[in-house]
Design an enzyme around this catalytic site. Structure first.
Site, PDB file in Angstrom:
ATOM      1  CG  ASP A   1      -2.367   0.816   0.917  1.00  0.00           C
ATOM      2  OD1 ASP A   1      -2.177   1.613   0.059  1.00  0.00           O
ATOM      3  OD2 ASP A   1      -3.167   0.757   1.639  1.00  0.00           O
TER       4      ASP A   1
HETATM    5  C1  BGC Z   1      -5.014   3.356  -0.049  1.00  0.00           C
HETATM    6  C2  BGC Z   1      -4.964   2.366  -1.212  1.00  0.00           C
HETATM    7  C3  BGC Z   1      -5.056   3.161  -2.321  1.00  0.00           C
HETATM    8  C4  BGC Z   1      -3.564   3.923  -2.512  1.00  0.00           C
HETATM    9  C5  BGC Z   1      -3.321   4.537  -3.774  1.00  0.00           C
HETATM   10  C6  BGC Z   1      -3.772   4.110  -0.282  1.00  0.00           C
HETATM   11  O1  BGC Z   1      -3.992   5.349   0.634  1.00  0.00           O
HETATM   12  O2  BGC Z   1      -4.967   2.685   1.184  1.00  0.00           O
HETATM   13  O3  BGC Z   1      -6.014   1.637  -1.162  1.00  0.00           O
HETATM   14  O4  BGC Z   1      -4.958   2.190  -3.624  1.00  0.00           O
HETATM   15  O5  BGC Z   1      -3.457   4.731  -1.502  1.00  0.00           O
HETATM   16  O6  BGC Z   1      -4.319   5.729  -3.872  1.00  0.00           O
END
Ligand code: BGC
Length: 744
Positions: free
Chosen positions: A265
């Protein structure tokens, strides 16, 4: 006590030893089609080129190797619409003219359709729009279990039930990947709260982990060959998900046979050696750990180059399975296309849940209603953007007021709108103004009450908005925000013909609203076509057929994690090292240096808790009314050693066409194991004309009846007596039959 539990467990172990069952061998992953070519490519790569593939290049891409014709990987945020193009190194929009996408109903709305067919089409729609944008991998679907009704991302996730979540995750994945785009299942694993999401350490029994939290991921990997997985921010049993050998190595790759790539993530990588050896392929979006630090580690002998090769191989499998789109061919057409807008409508209209409908107030009686008051800020509020993170720059979004107005056009009905309660803004959230302390705004309330009094029918559109339900933090309450309860009481006094519509992605405390509403609906964050779908349901052009994918508790204190005192975390630096779960096992765990999320309710998540502990709820899991009625009869259930065969008759006993979601639960009252009172094992959406009858057949494979044997560390099936329960909701059981589960 502990000793007795151990003895019981041992006895079970002996009784069940013969019954251990492994999943049947899976068909080979499509990712394995290019192994020779991949080996040749890796042979030609320098160490620098390999390492360069293991971290973010831009905010939403990671590098290939141009010299060898290996394209970069382009990622697009899902899960409910393709996110707009960003500047390479910031969260700022690029401001393109062509990147407005279809806003699909969010996760719990999709789950409220209980439709595998719609989940497939949803994934297909996402895939098609991703291709128009030149994307290789969608960061979705988001398939964590909705453990907390107030979880910040409950609206993105599907359901509190693993069987429903798994079935939809499989179809979403197939729909997307059949259209040439990889999915990235997120957030693996046990990312069930947003408060402390970057530090919290989850303590969960192996049984609850395997039976409740992992099945959607397992099913999407094994049954749909998901190509990508995103490691979650949190820790599980002491280790960050992005460097968790148990999750990434033992379970994902060894037990499930995952052949694809794991990305972190955003900002969720915490180490170099441990991350890359545990199975993390790509650090996103930067290169703090899997850039120079990795090169240095390989050169210093702390990481063997064969491990880097393996991580590169896993990325290349996905890269070669997905056809890259040259930059010049992306973004030539608008992202949102009519085909996908149609899917968004079909999901939205089948997702709306009719919670109550006293004396058939709905559908709107167009012959007698002449003046309709539409009240509420959410009636005019788009919901595609908001909160932190996941948002869609939607090409358009039909609001509830627009949808109702459109569908009543030409009927001679006069429609007026009043705001009723204040708009909770992004600034309110950022400056930490609570949406829960606000009392009604006197001027807005007076105007709305006046309008209600002068109307024949009041349609109130309230609930949360995308600033109230947001990534990054949990809701501190499930109360209706912004003084809506009091406003509703006043509206009902002014006009008892009150229909309430709640825009939300998670459960709300609707006790007060229910008392004053004659009809009540949940219309979700329902996508670009949500307003049209609502207009069609209210006017009767469509018959409501959505069913709740989660329970509506009476109040937050009834939620298992609250009533056991394990959430919210009282002491973020608690250092417990012994956990006793509901199954009675004492487990010693590594002490944690951050907040601990103790999943003390174990298997009893959602309705499993309310049912088993006899805690009353406002609306049970699976509830949802129709404008027609359904009769159930003639249940015949058989067990044949490979699973259950269920057949019964479903009739439309009313005067309108409609669709019913039939639900199959299994209870094991004589089980030697600790079990929830009953568990969902199957479901089907069935369409019936008035007077029509259909024979419904459901098959439950033996694997779905298995439990995780913590001592054998494997799946097992307990033979013996069981009860098959067929219902219209988890608490509206219409047919039951006893059967004996046998093994081959
Ligand atoms: C989120 C993800 C997301 C990523 C990119 C993160 O903060 O938890 O679900 O895909 O950001 O935007």
């Amino acid at each position: 006590m502990e000793r007795t539990n151990k003895l019981i467990a041992m006895a079970c172990l002996i009784a069940l030893a013969a019954a251990c069952t492994r999943q049947p061998a899976e068909k080979a992953s499509a990712l394995m089609a290019h192994e020779d070519e991949i080996a040749r490519l890796i042979d030609q790569m320098t160490l620098e080129e390999k390492v360069n593939m293991l971290h973010g290049k831009h905010m939403f891409s990671s590098a290939g190797v141009e010299r060898l014709g290996i394209a970069d990987m382009e990622y697009a945020d899902g899960p409910f619409g393709i996110r707009e193009e960003m500047e390479p190194h910031s969260w700022n929009s690029l401001g393109l003219a062509n990147d407005s996408a279809t806003f699909f109903p969010t996760g719990s709305a999709l789950a409220a359709t209980w439709s595998e067919e719609l989940a497939y089409r949803y994934g297909e729609g996402m895939g098609k729009e991703a291709r128009l944008r030149g994307k290789d991998m969608i960061l979705g679907p988001a398939i964590n279990i909705q453990r907390l009704p107030n979880g910040g991302r409950t609206y993105e996730y599907l359901s509190e039930d693993p069987v429903l979540s798994a079935a939809l995750a499989v179809k979403y994945t197939l729909g997307t990947q059949d259209n040439g785009v990889a999915v990235c299942l997120k957030h693996y694993a046990l990312n069930n709260q947003e408060d402390y999401r970057g530090t919290v350490d989850v303590r969960v029994s192996p049984r609850a982990m395997h039976e409740i939290y992992l099945p959607p991921f397992e099913a999407a990997v094994r049954e749909a060959d998901a190509y990508g997985v995103m490691a979650a921010y949190n820790k599980v049993e002491g280790d960050w998900c992005s460097e968790n050998e148990m999750l990434l190595g033992r379970i994902l790759r060894q037990q499930w046979g995952f052949r694809g790539m794991v990305i972190s993530d955003w900002g969720g990588t915490h180490s170099t050696v441990k991350a890359v050896t545990s199975g993390l392929n790509v650090e996103m979006p930067g290169q703090r750990y899997l850039g120079q630090a990795l090169l240095d580690s390989v050169r210093a002998g702390a990481v063997d180059e064969t491990i880097v090769d393996e991580r590169v191989r896993e990325i290349l499998r996905v890269r070669l399975a997905i056809k890259p789109i040259p930059a010049g061919e992306a973004n030539l057409r608008m992202t949102s296309q009519p085909e996908q807008q149609r899917i968004a409508y079909d999901v939205a209209v089948n997702a709306i849940v009719l919670l109550k409908n006293d004396a058939g107030l709905l559908p709107i009686d167009k012959a007698n209603v002449k003046r309709v008051a539409v009240i509420g800020d959410n009636a005019v509020r788009p919901q595609s953007l908001g909160g932190v993170g996941a948002g869609v720059k939607a090409l358009y979004e039909v609001t509830p007021l627009e949808g109702i107005t459109d569908r009543l056009q030409g009927s001679g009905i006069d429609i007026k709108w009043a705001q009723g309660y204040p708009y909770y803004t992004k600034r309110d959230r950022e400056t930490r103004v609570s949406p829960y302390t606000n009392t009604p705004d006197p001027a807005l309330m007076a105007e709305a009450v006046e309008l209600a009094r002068a109307s024949d029918l009041v349609i109130f559109v309230g609930g949360d908005n995308r600033e109230v339900e947001t990534e990054g933090s949990d809701r501190p309450s499930i109360a209706l925000p912004l003084g809506q309860d009091e406003l509703l009481r006043e509206l009902a006094l002014a006009n008892p013909n009150l229909v309430t519509v709640f825009v939300t992605g998670g459960p709300l405390d609707l006790r007060a609203a229910q008392q004053v509403s004659r009809a009540m609906l949940i219309s979700w964050f329902n996508g670009s076509e949500g307003g049209h779908a609502l207009g069609d349901v209210l006017t009767g052009a469509a018959t409501p057929s959505g069913k709740l994918p989660f329970s509506f508790p009476l109040k937050l204190e009834d939620v298992p994690a609250y009533s056991l005192g394990v959430y919210p975390q009282q002491n973020p630096r608690k250092q417990d090292d012994v956990f006793v779960n509901l199954v009675g096992n004492r487990r010693e765990a590594a002490p944690s240096d951050g907040p601990v999320a103790d999943y003390a309710e174990d298997l009893l998540v959602g309705y499993r808790w309310y049912d088993t502990r006899q805690v009353p709820v406002l609306y049970p899991f699976g509830h949802g009314l129709s404008y027609t009625t359904f009769g159930y009869s003639d249940l015949r259930a058989k067990a044949d050693g490979k699973g259950l065969d269920i057949e019964f008759c479903l009739a439309n006993t009313g005067s309108r066409e409609g669709e019913e979601v039939v639900q199959l639960y299994v209870a094991r009252p004589d089980s030697k194991l600790v079990r929830p009172l009953k568990e969902l094992k199957g479901f089907r959406r069935v369409a019936l004309q008035p007077g029509e009858k259909k024979s419904v057949r459901l098959r439950v494979p033996l694997e779905r009846l298995r439990h995780w044997d913590e001592f054998a560390e494997d799946w097992a099936v307990e033979p013996g007596e069981a009860e098959v329960l067929i219902g219209s909701s988890s608490q509206d059981i219409r047919l039951t039959q006893k059967i004996t589960i046998t093994m081959d």
